[in-house]
Write an enzyme that holds these catalytic residues in place. Structure first.
Site, PDB file in Angstrom:
ATOM      1  N   CYS A  85      47.231  21.364  56.018  1.00  0.00           N
ATOM      2  CA  CYS A  85      47.305  21.451  57.479  1.00  0.00           C
ATOM      3  C   CYS A  85      46.556  20.267  58.112  1.00  0.00           C
ATOM      4  CB  CYS A  85      46.791  22.801  57.961  1.00  0.00           C
ATOM      5  SG  CYS A  85      47.272  23.191  59.660  1.00  0.00           S
ATOM      6  N   HIS A 192      49.554  26.965  54.350  1.00  0.00           N
ATOM      7  CA  HIS A 192      48.205  27.243  53.840  1.00  0.00           C
ATOM      8  C   HIS A 192      48.243  28.016  52.522  1.00  0.00           C
ATOM      9  CE1 HIS A 192      45.588  26.111  57.331  1.00  0.00           C
ATOM     10  NE2 HIS A 192      46.723  26.257  57.982  1.00  0.00           N
ATOM     11  N   GLU A 194      45.740  28.636  50.580  1.00  0.00           N
ATOM     12  CA  GLU A 194      44.545  29.485  50.476  1.00  0.00           C
ATOM     13  C   GLU A 194      44.710  30.807  51.209  1.00  0.00           C
ATOM     14  OE1 GLU A 194      43.906  27.569  54.428  1.00  0.00           O
ATOM     15  OE2 GLU A 194      44.842  27.002  52.535  1.00  0.00           O
TER      16      GLU A 194
END
Length: 216
Positions: A85, A192, A194
């Site tokens: 990002c 993302h 994560e």
């Protein structure tokens, strides 16, 4: 494997990345923006957030901090670098990946789950996937629309990493939402991983990004 997690004023996904790296079996270590010697690291992740409040444009100020020189030296040593990002915007800003991530076609912050197609598995981060495998990860950005005038070159050199499958939520060129450098070792993705590292979150597909890097 020792992995540096870069921190800027405004980073807000650093702890999430740290947690995901631990889950994947890595040894994460926070690295502040003032540091410029990262050669003791085996890899680096630049997490998402709003470095310097996205002042001027996303990634513009982070791109001139000392840690960028450290990252470039790490790239010269052929060690993996992942930008997520805001991290992807920073890698684009400093020219470590081709193209730009600019204001969304609908110019507002967009946060949603997306279905993605893995277009190459030659990077350390996508090596655990099959080519054209569909995966699920969320996006959360206002400046994530990918553009590159050299699309043919990008395709010929197998530098497209991820594409949106189905809905293209930000108007990216050809639905592209992840690219890498020519070596495949430097990778910039807008979704993302994560935030998709445990099934309780809605998907664990993203954990393979970190496992792939650690097992590289």
């Amino acid at each position: 494997m020792k992995v540096g997690v870069i921190r800027f004023p405004g980073s807000n996904c650093d702890r999430d990345v740290y947690h995901a790296l631990k889950l994947a079996g890595g040894e994460p270590e926070y690295v502040w923006w003032k540091e410029n010697d990262l050669l003791h690291m085996d890899a680096v992740v630049i997490p998402g957030g709003f470095s310097y409040g996205d002042y001027l444009r996303a990634g513009a100020i982070a791109a001139i901090t000392p840690v960028i020189e450290g990252i470039k030296k790490l790239v010269a040593e052929e060690k993996p670098v992942l930008g997520i990002c805001n991290g992807a915007q920073i890698l684009s800003e400093v020219g470590l990946v081709p193209g730009v991530f600019t204001v969304n076609e609908n110019p507002k912050f967009n946060c949603q789950w997306t279905q993605l197609k893995v277009k190459t598995n030659r990077t350390p981060f996508t090596r655990s996937f099959k080519k054209d495998q569909l995966i699920k990860m969320p996006v959360a950005h206002a400046e994530g629309r990918y553009y590159n005038p050299d699309l043919d070159l990008l395709q010929d050199q197998d530098q497209i990493v991820l594409k949106f499958q189905g809905e293209n939520p930000n108007g990216s060129l050809e639905g592209i939402t992840g690219v890498c450098d020519e070596s495949g070792l430097v990778c910039a993705v807008m979704p993302h991983p994560e935030r998709a590292s445990e099934s309780i979150l809605g998907s664990s597909d993203g954990l393979n990004f970190f496992k792939g890097m650690i097992n590289y």
